[in-house]
Design a protein around this motif. Structure first.
Motif, short mmCIF file in Angstrom:
data_model
loop_
_atom_site.label_atom_id
_atom_site.label_comp_id
_atom_site.label_asym_id
_atom_site.label_seq_id
_atom_site.Cartn_x
_atom_site.Cartn_y
_atom_site.Cartn_z
N LEU A 1 0.84 -1.20 0.00
CA LEU A 1 0.00 0.00 0.00
C LEU A 1 0.88 1.26 0.00
CD1 LEU A 1 -2.55 -1.01 2.80
CD2 LEU A 1 -2.71 -1.42 0.35
N ASN A 2 0.25 2.38 -0.31
CA ASN A 2 0.89 3.70 -0.19
C ASN A 2 2.06 3.92 -1.14
OD1 ASN A 2 -0.89 3.88 1.91
ND2 ASN A 2 0.64 3.65 3.53
N ILE A 3 2.06 3.21 -2.26
CA ILE A 3 3.16 3.41 -3.22
C ILE A 3 3.07 4.81 -3.80
CG2 ILE A 3 3.83 2.73 -5.58
CD1 ILE A 3 3.92 -0.04 -4.58
N GLY A 4 4.22 5.47 -3.90
CA GLY A 4 4.25 6.85 -4.38
C GLY A 4 4.79 7.79 -3.31
N LEU A 5 4.93 7.28 -2.09
CA LEU A 5 5.47 8.15 -1.03
C LEU A 5 6.99 8.11 -1.07
CD1 LEU A 5 3.15 7.61 2.04
CD2 LEU A 5 3.54 9.73 0.74
N SER A 6 7.57 9.28 -0.83
CA SER A 6 9.04 9.39 -0.81
C SER A 6 9.38 10.50 0.18
CB SER A 6 9.54 9.76 -2.20
OG SER A 6 8.98 11.01 -2.56
N ASP A 7 10.66 10.74 0.35
CA ASP A 7 11.06 11.80 1.29
C ASP A 7 10.41 13.13 0.93
OD1 ASP A 7 12.55 9.84 2.38
OD2 ASP A 7 14.51 10.59 1.72
N LYS A 8 10.20 13.31 -0.40
CA LYS A 8 9.59 14.58 -0.83
C LYS A 8 8.07 14.53 -0.69
CE LYS A 8 12.91 16.19 -4.22
NZ LYS A 8 13.29 15.41 -5.40
N SER A 9 7.48 13.50 -1.29
CA SER A 9 6.02 13.54 -1.38
C SER A 9 5.35 13.33 -0.03
CB SER A 9 5.51 12.53 -2.41
OG SER A 9 5.81 11.22 -1.98
N VAL A 10 6.08 12.82 0.95
CA VAL A 10 5.46 12.67 2.27
C VAL A 10 5.07 14.06 2.82
CG1 VAL A 10 7.66 12.67 3.58
CG2 VAL A 10 5.66 11.53 4.54
N ASP B 1 3.00 8.26 9.15
CA ASP B 1 2.58 6.88 9.45
C ASP B 1 2.41 6.09 8.14
OD1 ASP B 1 1.84 4.81 11.25
OD2 ASP B 1 -0.26 5.08 10.65
N SER B 2 1.85 6.77 7.12
CA SER B 2 1.67 6.11 5.82
C SER B 2 3.03 5.75 5.22
CB SER B 2 0.91 7.01 4.85
OG SER B 2 -0.34 7.36 5.38
N TYR B 3 3.99 6.67 5.38
CA TYR B 3 5.31 6.44 4.80
C TYR B 3 6.02 5.28 5.51
CZ TYR B 3 9.75 7.83 2.53
OH TYR B 3 10.89 7.88 1.78
N ARG B 4 5.92 5.23 6.83
CA ARG B 4 6.60 4.14 7.53
C ARG B 4 5.94 2.79 7.18
NH1 ARG B 4 3.90 0.47 10.94
NH2 ARG B 4 2.13 1.60 11.75
N ARG B 5 4.63 2.80 6.98
CA ARG B 5 3.95 1.56 6.56
C ARG B 5 4.46 1.10 5.19
NH1 ARG B 5 -1.52 0.42 8.96
NH2 ARG B 5 -1.87 1.98 10.56
N LEU B 6 4.63 2.08 4.27
CA LEU B 6 5.13 1.73 2.94
C LEU B 6 6.51 1.08 3.04
CD1 LEU B 6 5.29 1.75 -0.17
CD2 LEU B 6 6.14 4.09 -0.03
N ILE B 7 7.41 1.74 3.78
CA ILE B 7 8.78 1.20 3.84
C ILE B 7 8.76 -0.20 4.46
CG2 ILE B 7 11.14 1.60 4.67
CD1 ILE B 7 10.41 4.60 4.80
#
Ligand code: PEP
Ligand code: MG
Length: 911
Positions: free
Chosen positions: A120-129, A144-150
């Motif tokens: 899930l949450n593909i598309g998140l990065s250091d910038k887009s978060v 939280d979404s970013y940590r779930r993605l990683i």
């Protein structure tokens, strides 16, 4: 790419389409789009609120799995669909200031819950978060979404050990002295992201990818790969799902149920999957992402509460559920998310249900006018009926109730408590019955669940992993028994001061959700009581399930062409078979009549040195055999009874060679000779065979032991004459086993005809006894045209036929190397269980044609174990047999499957 994979190359060259927008597919494209993709498309076309997205086909997956590379055209096609999706959504994947995020989910033709990967949450990065935080107005949510993605990406795509992330998360909570994730704040989660990225770097040897397209492409590949993961392979073997189907991949724009209290996620059924009753069934979890519900991590609220929480979404959901049920004409299960008051449908499919619910729902839908009786037959299976015939707990038993959970999958299971899968497997291998007790299960528990009698969890609802998987397997399951404190580390559970240690016996009732300490006695199922005639479907207070079964059986009986007979050797079994609907006996194994006290008479027959001794022995046996047959013909009065003459090797009637040798040796050492034992030992040596199943048995016995078969024929004929004299209607058929050539049959037949004529003359009756043979050797099948000259009927002995066609000893191989064969996928199921259509089946088909060509009216049946196996019954219908014969308890299953086979052949809607 290897030579034989060329069709795929050709497809690519022809420009086969590998990607479908949700607006392009429909529910009938499950082979290509997988169940999830096909149903997302169907819902999109119904105008339901589905987040836009597209599906990559199973064909693309197959190319990848065959060749190790994605089809060349795939990348461009994905780009085109992604472009279209970005335009529709007005933002680009991973766009820094306002990112489009997508989920990448597996979705095979058949549902394989939790067995394959999802990111899930593909598309998140250091910038887009940062952009997401701004758009959502919520820093915590974004981090939280970013940590779930990683975490998900690290584990499923890059193969990092998931515990490393879990441990880091636990450490973050411990440092903050909080216990639940939601107490972590944006700053904590930001630090966790840094930590997670370090874990990825250290374990995977690469940075977490910042390019959103790279994230997506790698995730797609990981989903393809997960088709061949160990868990998925095991699940497919268990569920008999072919290994070559491949999975589709769904790329879907993300909606968020974790944006605050006006958001949430849930699962629902359009009716109760345990009872079939209409109503509001499901679980809802406020402020959570989809996976949280299925994993049973936090406790959910009943769906009905959504009405209070968000009436608008609730009302809309109810309308959608009605639309879906009417559209699919069946129980549907759905997954949905509410994002800030907006309802989104994430999935629907025709829902799994318990066996009892399947019968009830099928008849309910007929009554609602949604489906026909023929369609109702396709909504149930023989396997489900067999499950309903299992015993249940005795309601009057004195019990010590420990607690109560959710009745997730019915049945009564008793076993020793175990708290991990490893122990479940180990103990069950040594013959122990176990109940697997966990707080919640996850896909890694699959082996343990298979080994256990039942599954008990303290967390999770009807849609938790434990519940869904157990229902699929037909295993008893109680879940969400919250009073039970399960301590897997110390291998015990505690409830109101009572402690249950590993090894203590517990009983769980998957129909009521009750959990008991100790062993609770079980009683027969109401469905068996109904078949036995002890419970009536028409009674005022008749059990709802019994009524449904009664009606479905009537539909099946109305449709089927195959007749159903029983394998039964005594009056008791014959009477039960008759109550269960048998239309005759297809196999009476007479060897069972020579056991117990009569074994010594057979011994005498074998030891006879002179004709006179042999005749004496046969004379003693004759009246006993006759009495057996009189009873049997009386029990089956008016119905055919096929009596098979003696079949097994004679040594089966003699003492064990080692035991006897010891006895003789001991006697000799005491100088105490026992003449009979000595003769016996000689006979045992004489009759000893290296391969008794290929030795002196069946018709060969009849040919070398004078008088044996004629004694049996005389007993049958005299019994039939006696029943006639008593105004009965005996319909005996005489069957010769293990015939390989027509000459064998001709010789036996000639003698039999003579005996029958003698009895007819002596009693003044015309007995009309048919004489036929088993077809259970390859040579018999191949020369069936000749054999039919001397046989009025054939009964296929598919046990011996399977043994001899494959060269598999039926007594040994299943326990020895079949597991290895099943694991290697050489066959999906033992050929002794389900007929091997291509090999054994081909011989049956050929023999049917040849037999009919010689003797057009020849009666054809099967009496091997396959006669009661659902899949095999369909095969026997297809090749045009007249009847199947199986053990009395399988008769209802065979009746049902014969009805299903006939109505399928008539082209009714079967999904
Ligand atoms: C068979 O071989 O299929 C059969 C019914 O005979 P038995 O199992 O008694 O050998
Ligand atoms: Mg046999």
């Amino acid at each position: 790419m290897s030579e034989n994979k060329d069709p795929h190359v050709a497809q690519v060259a022809q420009g086969v389409k590998f990607v479908y927008d949700f607006t392009e597919g429909n529910k009938d494209l499950k082979d290509l789009l997988g169940g999830k993709g096909a149903n997302l498309a169907e819902m999109t076309n119904l105008g339901l609120p589905v987040p836009p997205g597209f599906t990559i086909t199973t064909e693309a997956c197959k190319v990848y799995l065959d060749s190790g590379e994605e089809p060349a055209a795939l990348r461009d096609e994905v780009s085109a669909h992604l472009d279209a999706l970005e335009q529709k959504m007005g933002k680009r994947l991973g766009q820094a200031d306002d990112p489009l995020l997508v989920s990448v989910r597996s979705g095979a033709k058949f549902s394989m819950p939790g067995m394959m990967d999802t990111v899930l949450n593909i598309g998140l990065s250091d910038k887009s978060v940062q952009g997401l935080a701004k758009q959502a107005g919520d820093d915590r949510f974004a981090w939280d979404s970013y940590r779930r993605l990683i975490q998900m990406f690290g584990k499923t795509v890059l193969g990092v050990d998931g515990d490393l992330f879990e441990d880091a998360l636990e450490a973050a909570k411990a440092a903050k002295k909080v216990t639940v994730d939601t107490d972590l704040e944006a700053g904590d989660l930001k630090k966790l992201v840094t930590k997670f990225k370090k874990i990825v770097k250290a374990e995977a040897g690469r940075e977490f990818p910042q390019d959103p397209r790279e994230q997506m492409d790698l995730a797609i590949k990981a989903v393809f790969d997960s088709w061949n993961g160990d868990r998925a392979k095991l699940y497919r073997r268990q569920e008999r799902i072919p290994h070559d189907l491949g999975t589709a991949v769904n790329v879907c724009s993300m909606v968020f149920g974790n944006l605050g209290p006006d958001s949430g996620t849930g699962v629902a059924f359009t009716r109760d999957p345990a009872s079939g009753h209409q109503g509001v069934y499901g679980d809802y979890l406020q402020n959570a992402q989809g996976e949280d519900v299925v994993a049973g991590i936090r406790n959910t609220v009943p769906l009905a509460e959504l009405e209070r929480i968000d009436k608008k979404s609730y009302d809309q959901l109810m309308r959608i559920m009605e639309t879906l049920e009417t559209h699919y004409k069946d129980l549907c299960d759905i997954e949905f998310t509410i994002e800030r008051g907006q309802l989104w449908m994430l999935q629907t499919r025709v829902g799994k249900r318990t066996a009892g619910a399947a019968f009830r729902i099928a008849t309910q839908l007929v009554d609602q006018g949604l489906i026909t009786e023929a369609e109702a037959l396709q909504r149930v299976t023989g396997a489900q009926l067999a499950q309903l015939m299992f015993p249940r707990f005795d309601e009057d038993a004195k019990v010590e109730q420990l607690g109560r959970g959710i009745a997730a999958s019915p049945g009564a299971a008793v076993g020793k408590a175990v708290f991990d899968s490893y122990t479940a497997i180990k103990w069950s291998r040594s013959g122990e019955k176990v109940i697997l007790i966990r707080r919640e299960t996850n896909p890694d528990d699959l082996d343990g669940m298979i080994a256990a009698e039942g599954i008990l969890t303290s967390r999770g609802g009807k849609t938790s992993h434990a519940a869904v998987v157990a229902r699929g397997m037909g295993k008893t399951c109680v879940c969400g028994a919250e009073d039970l404190e399960v301590d897997t580390k110390r291998r015990r559970l505690t409830v109101n001061g009572t402690v249950v240690e590993e090894g203590d016996v517990v009983s769980i009732d998957g129909s009521t959700g009750k959990v008991y300490l100790g062993e609770v006695p079980v009683v027969p199922s109401p469905v068996v009581e109904y078949f036995e005639g002890r419970m009536h479907a028409g009674a005022d207070d008749a059990d709802e399930l019994v009524q449904a079964v009664h009606r479905i059986m009537a539909f099946a009986d109305g449709k089927r062409r195959l007749r159903v007979r029983a394998n039964a050797d005594n009056a008791e079994d014959a009477l039960r078979a008759r109550r269960f609907g048998a239309q005759g006996i297809g196999l009476c194994r007479t060897e069972h009549m020579f056991l117990g006290e009569r074994r010594e008479m057979v011994e005498k027959l074998i030891l006879a040195d002179t004709d006179a001794e042999r005749e004496d022995a046969l004379k003693e046996l004759l009246p006993l055999q006759k009495a057996d047959f009189v009873e049997l013909f009386e029990a089956m009065d008016g119905l055919p009874v096929t009596v098979r003459l003696l079949d097994p090797p004679l040594h089966e009637f003699l003492p064990d060679i080692t035991e006897l040798s010891v006895r003789v040796a001991l006697a000799e050492s005491r100088k105490d000779h026992n003449e009979n034992d000595l003769r016996l030992l000689q006979a045992v040596h004489r009759l000893h065979e290296q391969n008794p199943m290929l030795g002196l048995r069946g018709v060969r016995l009849g040919l070398v032991i004078p008088g044996l078969f004629t004694m049996q024929v005389r007993a049958i004929a005299e019994a039939a004459a006696e029943r006639r004299g008593a105004k009965g209607d005996p319909r005996a058929e005489i069957m010769i086993p293990l015939v390989g050539t027509v000459q064998e049959l001709e010789i036996v037949r000639e003698e039999a005809d003579q005996v029958i004529a003698e009895v007819e003359a002596a009693t003044g009756t015309d007995l009309k006894l048919a004489i036929g043979t088993m077809i259970e050797l390859p040579r018999a099948a191949v020369t069936a045209g000749q054999i039919a000259e001397a046989a009025e009927f054939f009964s296929f002995g598919t046990n011996d036929l399977t043994q001899t066609v494959w060269g598999f000893s039926r007594d040994d191989v299943e326990a020895s190397f079949f597991t290895a064969y099943l694991e290697k996928g050489i066959f999906g199921v033992s050929p002794f269980e389900t007929i091997d259509r291509d090999g054994v089946g081909a011989l049956v088909r050929g023999a049917v044609e040849a037999g009919r060509a010689t003797r057009p009216g020849i009666k054809l049946g099967v009496c091997g174990e396959h006669g009661g196996d659902p899949e095999s019954v369909h095969f026997f219908h297809e090749v045009g047999l007249d009847y199947v014969s199986c053990s009395p308890f399988r008769i209802p299953v065979a009746r049902l499957e014969a009805g299903r086979a006939a109505s399928q052949a008539q082209g009714s809607d079967h999904r």
